[in-house]
Design a protein around this motif. Structure first.
Motif, PDB file in Angstrom:
ATOM      1  N   PRO A 197      -1.241  -0.311   4.936  1.00 40.69           N
ATOM      2  CA  PRO A 197      -1.875  -1.224   4.211  1.00 40.69           C
ATOM      3  C   PRO A 197      -2.140  -1.244   2.809  1.00 40.69           C
ATOM      4  O   PRO A 197      -2.270  -2.470   2.144  1.00 40.69           O
ATOM      5  CB  PRO A 197      -3.186  -1.082   4.937  1.00 40.69           C
ATOM      6  CG  PRO A 197      -3.287   0.037   5.565  1.00 40.69           C
ATOM      7  CD  PRO A 197      -2.119   0.555   5.825  1.00 40.69           C
ATOM      8  N   LEU A 198      -2.274   0.014   2.229  1.00 37.53           N
ATOM      9  CA  LEU A 198      -2.149  -0.015   0.811  1.00 37.53           C
ATOM     10  C   LEU A 198      -1.086  -0.510  -0.014  1.00 37.53           C
ATOM     11  O   LEU A 198      -1.336  -1.161  -1.027  1.00 37.53           O
ATOM     12  CB  LEU A 198      -2.614   1.506   0.415  1.00 37.53           C
ATOM     13  CG  LEU A 198      -4.034   2.120   0.581  1.00 37.53           C
ATOM     14  CD1 LEU A 198      -4.061   3.612   0.207  1.00 37.53           C
ATOM     15  CD2 LEU A 198      -4.915   1.394   0.000  1.00 37.53           C
ATOM     16  N   VAL A 199       0.061  -0.007   0.387  1.00 32.77           N
ATOM     17  CA  VAL A 199       1.311  -0.355  -0.350  1.00 32.77           C
ATOM     18  C   VAL A 199       1.510  -1.991   0.102  1.00 32.77           C
ATOM     19  O   VAL A 199       2.021  -2.625  -0.727  1.00 32.77           O
ATOM     20  CB  VAL A 199       2.281   0.553   0.102  1.00 32.77           C
ATOM     21  CG1 VAL A 199       3.702  -0.038  -0.641  1.00 32.77           C
ATOM     22  CG2 VAL A 199       2.099   1.866  -0.160  1.00 32.77           C
ATOM     23  N   MET A 200       1.088  -2.248   1.484  1.00 35.54           N
ATOM     24  CA  MET A 200       1.382  -3.732   1.772  1.00 35.54           C
ATOM     25  C   MET A 200       0.551  -4.567   0.762  1.00 35.54           C
ATOM     26  O   MET A 200       0.968  -5.691   0.426  1.00 35.54           O
ATOM     27  CB  MET A 200       0.859  -4.032   3.191  1.00 35.54           C
ATOM     28  CG  MET A 200       0.915  -5.081   3.636  1.00 35.54           C
ATOM     29  SD  MET A 200       0.277  -5.376   5.368  1.00 35.54           S
ATOM     30  CE  MET A 200      -1.205  -5.653   5.207  1.00 35.54           C
ATOM     31  N   ALA A 201      -0.897  -4.105   0.279  1.00 39.50           N
ATOM     32  CA  ALA A 201      -1.328  -4.666  -0.733  1.00 39.50           C
ATOM     33  C   ALA A 201      -0.775  -4.703  -2.009  1.00 39.50           C
ATOM     34  O   ALA A 201      -0.794  -5.955  -2.753  1.00 39.50           O
ATOM     35  CB  ALA A 201      -2.792  -4.203  -0.842  1.00 39.50           C
ATOM     36  N   TRP A 261      -8.320   0.273   4.226  1.00 40.61           N
ATOM     37  CA  TRP A 261      -8.338  -1.469   4.528  1.00 40.61           C
ATOM     38  C   TRP A 261      -8.871  -2.227   3.404  1.00 40.61           C
ATOM     39  O   TRP A 261      -8.639  -3.116   3.177  1.00 40.61           O
ATOM     40  CB  TRP A 261      -9.058  -1.572   5.895  1.00 40.61           C
ATOM     41  CG  TRP A 261      -8.313  -0.998   7.137  1.00 40.61           C
ATOM     42  CD1 TRP A 261      -6.985  -0.300   6.985  1.00 40.61           C
ATOM     43  CD2 TRP A 261      -8.409  -1.234   8.492  1.00 40.61           C
ATOM     44  NE1 TRP A 261      -6.808  -0.050   8.370  1.00 40.61           N
ATOM     45  CE2 TRP A 261      -7.747  -0.441   9.273  1.00 40.61           C
ATOM     46  CE3 TRP A 261      -9.546  -2.100   9.422  1.00 40.61           C
ATOM     47  CZ2 TRP A 261      -7.602  -0.423  10.542  1.00 40.61           C
ATOM     48  CZ3 TRP A 261      -9.517  -1.940  10.447  1.00 40.61           C
ATOM     49  CH2 TRP A 261      -8.565  -1.465  11.348  1.00 40.61           C
ATOM     50  N   ILE A 262     -10.288  -1.667   3.133  1.00 36.59           N
ATOM     51  CA  ILE A 262     -10.883  -2.183   2.135  1.00 36.59           C
ATOM     52  C   ILE A 262     -10.460  -2.289   0.838  1.00 36.59           C
ATOM     53  O   ILE A 262     -10.254  -3.329   0.130  1.00 36.59           O
ATOM     54  CB  ILE A 262     -12.568  -1.482   1.977  1.00 36.59           C
ATOM     55  CG1 ILE A 262     -13.244  -1.627   3.337  1.00 36.59           C
ATOM     56  CG2 ILE A 262     -13.419  -2.104   0.981  1.00 36.59           C
ATOM     57  CD1 ILE A 262     -14.550  -1.309   3.377  1.00 36.59           C
ATOM     58  N   LEU A 263      -9.669  -1.175   0.508  1.00 36.77           N
ATOM     59  CA  LEU A 263      -9.011  -1.146  -0.769  1.00 36.77           C
ATOM     60  C   LEU A 263      -7.836  -2.007  -0.814  1.00 36.77           C
ATOM     61  O   LEU A 263      -7.729  -2.934  -1.804  1.00 36.77           O
ATOM     62  CB  LEU A 263      -8.357   0.318  -0.922  1.00 36.77           C
ATOM     63  CG  LEU A 263      -8.112   0.860  -2.410  1.00 36.77           C
ATOM     64  CD1 LEU A 263      -9.228   0.782  -3.255  1.00 36.77           C
ATOM     65  CD2 LEU A 263      -7.375   2.007  -2.513  1.00 36.77           C
ATOM     66  N   ALA A 264      -7.214  -2.216   0.210  1.00 35.18           N
ATOM     67  CA  ALA A 264      -6.052  -3.190   0.244  1.00 35.18           C
ATOM     68  C   ALA A 264      -6.620  -4.476   0.362  1.00 35.18           C
ATOM     69  O   ALA A 264      -6.234  -5.483  -0.627  1.00 35.18           O
ATOM     70  CB  ALA A 264      -5.296  -3.112   1.617  1.00 35.18           C
ATOM     71  N   ALA A 324       6.305   3.258   3.301  1.00 33.74           N
ATOM     72  CA  ALA A 324       5.815   2.696   1.890  1.00 33.74           C
ATOM     73  C   ALA A 324       6.816   1.367   1.549  1.00 33.74           C
ATOM     74  O   ALA A 324       6.269   0.373   1.115  1.00 33.74           O
ATOM     75  CB  ALA A 324       5.469   3.368   0.902  1.00 33.74           C
ATOM     76  N   LEU A 325       8.151   1.766   1.557  1.00 34.72           N
ATOM     77  CA  LEU A 325       9.069   0.923   1.048  1.00 34.72           C
ATOM     78  C   LEU A 325       8.907  -0.340   2.061  1.00 34.72           C
ATOM     79  O   LEU A 325       9.021  -1.581   1.563  1.00 34.72           O
ATOM     80  CB  LEU A 325      10.372   1.472   1.359  1.00 34.72           C
ATOM     81  CG  LEU A 325      11.705   0.764   0.930  1.00 34.72           C
ATOM     82  CD1 LEU A 325      11.589   0.383  -0.554  1.00 34.72           C
ATOM     83  CD2 LEU A 325      12.794   1.406   1.304  1.00 34.72           C
TER      84      LEU A 325
END
Lengths: 197, 200
Positions: free
Chosen positions: B73-77, A182-185, B123-124
């Motif tokens: 959330p990582l790929v969303m970012a 979450w923090i990374l995002a 991820a997509l």
């Protein structure tokens, strides 16, 4: 009491004046200012939480070492920041510190020297950023002590909680990884916003 | 003090025509955080897809139960970055609708996809959702707080999906979870029709 006295009492409650029991603007005001500055600023608090999350999954000697090293380098950074010209590069440096959440996402302990370098560089950067608010005419020692204590308090409390939980319940490591992601995002989005907009 | 019925009626009518006081406007850190938290919850297309990720993860069990909600959330970012940069992403609304359909069907049929494939699909779809969020980020009161708000809301929706997916441990619960997945797929179908109608 008759009605007139009640009315007087009510009016009295409606017209309070400040007691000034704690004179923040006098004496230790700069200490409180330093103490509250990182705790009330998302850009400082969130990377510190990421750092504490990462520290919670390190080996015990490294985690212990970080508890005194981090406040020390933050305090040092505040002093260094006074002699550095304020620049936009410092903000980008702060955004880059969100990247420490990767350690939490990985959920693995790093080699001691890597962790020390990482923690030191992040601490100095954040300390320098804390020196940015106008410190002219303020008690530098009190302000730096406040920032240092805040950093120690955040690291100590968060690391202790995470370390304790992760050693008892395996799923807490998953929680640390999720929080790290979450923090990374958040860091990626904020960094992107600052760079691209 | 007794009020006459006319006066009471007058007071009642006054309350009906009152205007909001706007004592707490959505500005600053609190405003950004609040609007970020509410954003994924208000948009049903985001909401169902994020719950479906949690549901599917719970169905697939370890390690997908945590890997999928971390991937999203990582790929969303990254998708958000593409949106901020203004990179073109054709068929955005269709992609979001398809994400609800595909994830809903995966839950509905309790599809035991290989971990890499499940991660790739999530991820997509996260790219599309992130892109949509990224396009809306510049209007936020405080970008950092807004980003934090919607990432946390997304994570909590995944957690909600995982919680519901825990029902799959019981035979009757597993049927409920599959029914939820089918419902999400139907919602996705509606969003697809709406997106196609909007495009046409």
């Amino acid at each position: 009491m008759n009605r007139a006295r009640y009315l007087c009492l009510f009016v009295g409650f409606c017209l309070p004046s400040l007691a000034h029991a704690h004179l923040v603007s006098d004496r230790f005001g700069d200490f409180y200012s330093g103490l509250l500055h990182p705790l009330t600023s998302v850009i400082h608090l969130v990377p510190w939480l990421a750092l504490a999350l990462g520290n919670g999954v390190q080996a015990l000697p490294q985690a212990r070492c970080m508890l005194w090293l981090f406040p020390l380098v933050v305090g040092l950074g505040v002093v260094c920041g006074l002699f550095m010209p304020p620049g936009q590069s410092l903000e980008f440096g702060l955004i880059a510190t969100f990247g420490v959440a990767l350690v939490a996402v990985a959920g693995r302990a790093l080699p001691a020297w890597v962790w020390v370098i990482l923690v030191s560089s992040i601490g100095v950067l954040h300390g320098m950023a804390h020196a940015e608010p106008a410190l002219e005419g303020r008690a530098l020692v009190l302000y730096a002590a406040g920032v240092t204590l805040a950093s120690h308090w955040v690291m100590l409390s968060m690391t202790a909680i995470i370390y304790w939980l992760c050693r008892r319940w395996a799923w807490c490591v998953i929680g640390v990884r999720a929080l790290g992601s979450w923090i990374l995002a958040i860091g990626v989005l904020f960094g992107g916003y600052r760079l691209l907009v | 003090m007794r009020l006459s019925s006319r006066l009471r009626l007058f007071w009642f009518l006054l309350t009906l025509i009152s205007f909001p006081a706007l004592g707490h406007t959505d500005v600053g850190v609190a405003g950004g955080l609040l609007s970020g938290l509410i954003h994924p919850v208000k948009g049903l297309d985001h909401l169902v897809a994020m719950i479906a990720v949690g549901l599917w993860g719970a169905q697939l069990r370890q390690p997908a139960i945590w890997l999928l909600p971390i991937t999203f959330p990582l790929v969303m970012a990254l998708g958000g970055l593409a949106g901020l940069a203004g990179l073109p992403l054709p068929g955005l609304e269709i992609g979001i609708a398809v994400s609800a359909i595909a994830l809903g069907l995966a839950v509905g049929f309790a599809w035991r996809a290989p971990l890499w494939l499940a991660g790739l699909l999530v991820a997509l779809f996260a790219l599309f959702h992130g892109y949509a969020h990224g396009r809306e980020l510049p209007q936020a009161a405080d970008p950092l707080a807004y980003g934090a708000g919607f990432v946390v809301a997304t994570g909590l929706l995944h957690l909600c999906g995982i919680g519901l997916g825990a029902l799959a441990h019981w035979p009757r619960g597993a049927q409920w979870v599959r029914a939820l997945g089918a419902g999400i797929a139907v919602c996705g179908g509606y969003f697809l029709l709406a997106a196609a109608g909007g495009a046409g």
